[in-house]
Motif scaffolding. Sequence first.
Motif, PDB file in Angstrom:
ATOM      1  N   PRO A   1      11.340  20.855 -33.525  1.00  0.00           N
ATOM      2  CA  PRO A   1      11.242  22.323 -33.458  1.00  0.00           C
ATOM      3  C   PRO A   1      10.585  22.838 -32.179  1.00  0.00           C
ATOM      4  O   PRO A   1      10.728  24.019 -31.835  1.00  0.00           O
ATOM      5  CB  PRO A   1      10.383  22.669 -34.686  1.00  0.00           C
ATOM      6  CG  PRO A   1      10.637  21.556 -35.645  1.00  0.00           C
ATOM      7  CD  PRO A   1      10.755  20.338 -34.777  1.00  0.00           C
ATOM      8  N   HIS A   2       9.882  21.958 -31.465  1.00  0.00           N
ATOM      9  CA  HIS A   2       9.236  22.345 -30.204  1.00  0.00           C
ATOM     10  C   HIS A   2       9.989  21.797 -28.992  1.00  0.00           C
ATOM     11  O   HIS A   2       9.459  21.803 -27.876  1.00  0.00           O
ATOM     12  CB  HIS A   2       7.792  21.842 -30.194  1.00  0.00           C
ATOM     13  CG  HIS A   2       6.946  22.413 -31.280  1.00  0.00           C
ATOM     14  ND1 HIS A   2       6.437  23.692 -31.234  1.00  0.00           N
ATOM     15  CD2 HIS A   2       6.546  21.894 -32.471  1.00  0.00           C
ATOM     16  CE1 HIS A   2       5.741  23.936 -32.333  1.00  0.00           C
ATOM     17  NE2 HIS A   2       5.795  22.861 -33.097  1.00  0.00           N
ATOM     18  N   GLY A   3      11.202  21.296 -29.206  1.00  0.00           N
ATOM     19  CA  GLY A   3      12.006  20.811 -28.100  1.00  0.00           C
ATOM     20  C   GLY A   3      11.627  19.440 -27.596  1.00  0.00           C
ATOM     21  O   GLY A   3      11.999  19.060 -26.472  1.00  0.00           O
ATOM     22  N   THR A   4      10.907  18.670 -28.400  1.00  0.00           N
ATOM     23  CA  THR A   4      10.470  17.329 -28.008  1.00  0.00           C
ATOM     24  C   THR A   4      11.102  16.286 -28.932  1.00  0.00           C
ATOM     25  O   THR A   4      11.219  16.508 -30.132  1.00  0.00           O
ATOM     26  CB  THR A   4       8.931  17.216 -28.090  1.00  0.00           C
ATOM     27  OG1 THR A   4       8.355  18.177 -27.208  1.00  0.00           O
ATOM     28  CG2 THR A   4       8.460  15.826 -27.689  1.00  0.00           C
ATOM     29  N   SER A   5      11.499  15.161 -28.359  1.00  0.00           N
ATOM     30  CA  SER A   5      12.082  14.068 -29.148  1.00  0.00           C
ATOM     31  C   SER A   5      11.022  13.016 -29.438  1.00  0.00           C
ATOM     32  O   SER A   5      10.333  12.560 -28.515  1.00  0.00           O
ATOM     33  CB  SER A   5      13.248  13.432 -28.395  1.00  0.00           C
ATOM     34  OG  SER A   5      14.301  14.353 -28.212  1.00  0.00           O
ATOM     35  N   TYR A   6      10.912  12.645 -30.698  1.00  0.00           N
ATOM     36  CA  TYR A   6       9.970  11.603 -31.124  1.00  0.00           C
ATOM     37  C   TYR A   6      10.772  10.331 -31.267  1.00  0.00           C
ATOM     38  O   TYR A   6      11.520  10.146 -32.228  1.00  0.00           O
ATOM     39  CB  TYR A   6       9.335  12.016 -32.444  1.00  0.00           C
ATOM     40  CG  TYR A   6       8.121  11.212 -32.853  1.00  0.00           C
ATOM     41  CD1 TYR A   6       7.020  11.092 -32.019  1.00  0.00           C
ATOM     42  CD2 TYR A   6       8.062  10.613 -34.108  1.00  0.00           C
ATOM     43  CE1 TYR A   6       5.898  10.390 -32.404  1.00  0.00           C
ATOM     44  CE2 TYR A   6       6.935   9.903 -34.513  1.00  0.00           C
ATOM     45  CZ  TYR A   6       5.862   9.793 -33.658  1.00  0.00           C
ATOM     46  OH  TYR A   6       4.748   9.094 -34.045  1.00  0.00           O
ATOM     47  N   VAL A   7      10.670   9.437 -30.293  1.00  0.00           N
ATOM     48  CA  VAL A   7      11.610   8.330 -30.142  1.00  0.00           C
ATOM     49  C   VAL A   7      11.006   7.023 -30.634  1.00  0.00           C
ATOM     50  O   VAL A   7      10.006   6.542 -30.092  1.00  0.00           O
ATOM     51  CB  VAL A   7      12.030   8.178 -28.664  1.00  0.00           C
ATOM     52  CG1 VAL A   7      13.050   7.054 -28.525  1.00  0.00           C
ATOM     53  CG2 VAL A   7      12.581   9.485 -28.127  1.00  0.00           C
ATOM     54  N   ASP A   8      11.622   6.445 -31.650  1.00  0.00           N
ATOM     55  CA  ASP A   8      11.233   5.130 -32.143  1.00  0.00           C
ATOM     56  C   ASP A   8      11.978   4.094 -31.297  1.00  0.00           C
ATOM     57  O   ASP A   8      13.137   3.777 -31.554  1.00  0.00           O
ATOM     58  CB  ASP A   8      11.603   5.001 -33.617  1.00  0.00           C
ATOM     59  CG  ASP A   8      10.983   3.784 -34.276  1.00  0.00           C
ATOM     60  OD1 ASP A   8      10.356   2.982 -33.552  1.00  0.00           O
ATOM     61  OD2 ASP A   8      11.108   3.641 -35.501  1.00  0.00           O
ATOM     62  N   VAL A   9      11.312   3.591 -30.273  1.00  0.00           N
ATOM     63  CA  VAL A   9      11.961   2.822 -29.216  1.00  0.00           C
ATOM     64  C   VAL A   9      12.718   1.609 -29.743  1.00  0.00           C
ATOM     65  O   VAL A   9      13.894   1.395 -29.434  1.00  0.00           O
ATOM     66  CB  VAL A   9      10.921   2.387 -28.162  1.00  0.00           C
ATOM     67  CG1 VAL A   9      11.536   1.414 -27.161  1.00  0.00           C
ATOM     68  CG2 VAL A   9      10.370   3.608 -27.439  1.00  0.00           C
ATOM     69  N   ALA A  10      12.064   0.786 -30.545  1.00  0.00           N
ATOM     70  CA  ALA A  10      12.683  -0.472 -30.984  1.00  0.00           C
ATOM     71  C   ALA A  10      13.867  -0.247 -31.913  1.00  0.00           C
ATOM     72  O   ALA A  10      14.675  -1.161 -32.113  1.00  0.00           O
ATOM     73  CB  ALA A  10      11.649  -1.364 -31.661  1.00  0.00           C
ATOM     74  N   ALA A  11      13.985   0.973 -32.483  1.00  0.00           N
ATOM     75  CA  ALA A  11      15.108   1.270 -33.368  1.00  0.00           C
ATOM     76  C   ALA A  11      16.342   1.712 -32.597  1.00  0.00           C
ATOM     77  O   ALA A  11      17.427   1.811 -33.181  1.00  0.00           O
ATOM     78  CB  ALA A  11      14.711   2.348 -34.374  1.00  0.00           C
ATOM     79  N   MET A  12      16.191   1.994 -31.300  1.00  0.00           N
ATOM     80  CA  MET A  12      17.348   2.367 -30.494  1.00  0.00           C
ATOM     81  C   MET A  12      18.284   1.163 -30.373  1.00  0.00           C
ATOM     82  O   MET A  12      17.833   0.027 -30.208  1.00  0.00           O
ATOM     83  CB  MET A  12      16.897   2.838 -29.106  1.00  0.00           C
ATOM     84  CG  MET A  12      16.045   4.089 -29.130  1.00  0.00           C
ATOM     85  SD  MET A  12      15.363   4.478 -27.499  1.00  0.00           S
ATOM     86  CE  MET A  12      16.873   4.819 -26.580  1.00  0.00           C
ATOM     87  N   THR A  13      19.583   1.405 -30.459  1.00  0.00           N
ATOM     88  CA  THR A  13      20.561   0.316 -30.502  1.00  0.00           C
ATOM     89  C   THR A  13      20.401  -0.704 -29.376  1.00  0.00           C
ATOM     90  O   THR A  13      20.424  -1.920 -29.633  1.00  0.00           O
ATOM     91  CB  THR A  13      21.994   0.886 -30.517  1.00  0.00           C
ATOM     92  OG1 THR A  13      22.148   1.716 -31.674  1.00  0.00           O
ATOM     93  CG2 THR A  13      23.024  -0.230 -30.541  1.00  0.00           C
ATOM     94  N   PRO A  14      20.216  -0.291 -28.116  1.00  0.00           N
ATOM     95  CA  PRO A  14      20.088  -1.313 -27.052  1.00  0.00           C
ATOM     96  C   PRO A  14      18.876  -2.224 -27.247  1.00  0.00           C
ATOM     97  O   PRO A  14      18.961  -3.434 -26.985  1.00  0.00           O
ATOM     98  CB  PRO A  14      19.938  -0.465 -25.780  1.00  0.00           C
ATOM     99  CG  PRO A  14      20.574   0.838 -26.113  1.00  0.00           C
ATOM    100  CD  PRO A  14      20.248   1.070 -27.557  1.00  0.00           C
ATOM    101  N   PHE A  15      17.751  -1.661 -27.709  1.00  0.00           N
ATOM    102  CA  PHE A  15      16.572  -2.492 -27.917  1.00  0.00           C
ATOM    103  C   PHE A  15      16.706  -3.339 -29.179  1.00  0.00           C
ATOM    104  O   PHE A  15      16.235  -4.477 -29.232  1.00  0.00           O
ATOM    105  CB  PHE A  15      15.316  -1.614 -27.981  1.00  0.00           C
ATOM    106  CG  PHE A  15      14.948  -1.021 -26.651  1.00  0.00           C
ATOM    107  CD1 PHE A  15      14.343  -1.800 -25.677  1.00  0.00           C
ATOM    108  CD2 PHE A  15      15.237   0.303 -26.363  1.00  0.00           C
ATOM    109  CE1 PHE A  15      14.015  -1.265 -24.443  1.00  0.00           C
ATOM    110  CE2 PHE A  15      14.919   0.851 -25.139  1.00  0.00           C
ATOM    111  CZ  PHE A  15      14.308   0.066 -24.170  1.00  0.00           C
ATOM    112  N   TRP A  16      17.335  -2.764 -30.200  1.00  0.00           N
ATOM    113  CA  TRP A  16      17.618  -3.530 -31.409  1.00  0.00           C
ATOM    114  C   TRP A  16      18.418  -4.774 -31.031  1.00  0.00           C
ATOM    115  O   TRP A  16      18.116  -5.886 -31.476  1.00  0.00           O
ATOM    116  CB  TRP A  16      18.394  -2.634 -32.373  1.00  0.00           C
ATOM    117  CG  TRP A  16      18.589  -3.168 -33.757  1.00  0.00           C
ATOM    118  CD1 TRP A  16      18.577  -4.473 -34.152  1.00  0.00           C
ATOM    119  CD2 TRP A  16      18.831  -2.392 -34.934  1.00  0.00           C
ATOM    120  NE1 TRP A  16      18.810  -4.574 -35.506  1.00  0.00           N
ATOM    121  CE2 TRP A  16      18.971  -3.315 -36.005  1.00  0.00           C
ATOM    122  CE3 TRP A  16      18.966  -1.048 -35.197  1.00  0.00           C
ATOM    123  CZ2 TRP A  16      19.230  -2.892 -37.312  1.00  0.00           C
ATOM    124  CZ3 TRP A  16      19.227  -0.624 -36.487  1.00  0.00           C
ATOM    125  CH2 TRP A  16      19.348  -1.535 -37.531  1.00  0.00           C
TER     126      TRP A  16
END
Length: 376
Positions: A249-264
């Motif tokens: 809602p504030h225009g910021t992404s909360y990124v769970d890095v290890a869950a991203m497909t390339p890192f997975w």
Amino acid sequence: MLLIDNSKYTTQYFSIIENRFLDIAQPFSRKLFTPESYAAHIENETTLPIHLNEYKPVLPGIYPVPARTKWSYDDGVFIKLKKNIKLSDNLTYDSCLKNTNRLLKKSKGKIAVELSGGLDSSIMIGALEKLGYEPLLVGTVSQLYKFRTERRIQEIIAKKHKNVILTESFGKQFTNLLGTPAHFLPCFLSLQHNVGANTMAILRGHDIRYVLQGTAFDTMLVEAMGSDPNQLRWPTLQDNWFHDYTFAPHGTSYVDVAAMTPFWQMFASLRKGEQSDHQKWWARSFFADLLPPELSQYAYKANFGPQWWDGLLSSSEEILYIMEKAHQITGLPVFENFSMQSIFDDMNNGAGRAGFAKLAYANWVHSLHKVGRIKD
């Protein structure tokens, strides 16, 4: 057959009955808060479903569709339409850094990282430093004795960076529940919303586009890694709650890095054949060049129980009010004559999630009631 395509970066809610995505701000009839609805929520909190076929609808025919996913639905069965993660045989430490750098170059904004003093955030910070990036570090400090090691690591890392903000976000567990943002479905993470809200408040004015966090590292670096990484039970259908209701809602992404497909894919490939590794020794060795020796040569994990306990105690008055209000609105007997001692007993007996699940449902009802989204 229905095709359900959530192209957005937040969870959307699809009604099988109405064959459409619903307005996330729509009102609910209080008649929907039934014993069956509550029982479905308890089962979801117990099993932590990762697939829509496992999810028990808390609201009739309504399912939480994760961000950027496509599904088909036919004759009562969901199928997730995705490219399966495939293992690579040629990954090295250097190629991991190159792949990470390639992804970072695609980012469009400033980066912040949660500096917890633990292994996962330290790997992320070390990789960014190695690649020449200078993120804003938000250090979640604690004065509790059990966190003395984390504090030491925070101090070591903070000395090497220019942009560091120290906060006591983790000390806000289960606080300001009356301020929980209205949300579409009940979720345990709503009880910790003030942790994320405090971090978001600190970031205002710093023009941060991405906040990197490492929740999924506890799966990618700990679980046994077989030949099929698609069998990992991650992520769950609840894991996007902080992103959806606190940061997005504030225009910021909360990124769970290890869950991203390339890192997975990277972690699954590198750890193929590895057994469960609760102290993450493989990662401590593989990423030793990025870590302080205190993390690469030693393993230590603090106990968050005392912080949870303190947060619950400080919020007792709010919790009792929320439970009473939930009983008034829903009439469900589970909320009648609620005692705080029941939550503490559950924590002591290793069944804390049961008490938290009850509180999460009540918190959901109250959050909707507070903004006038419950209709007779």
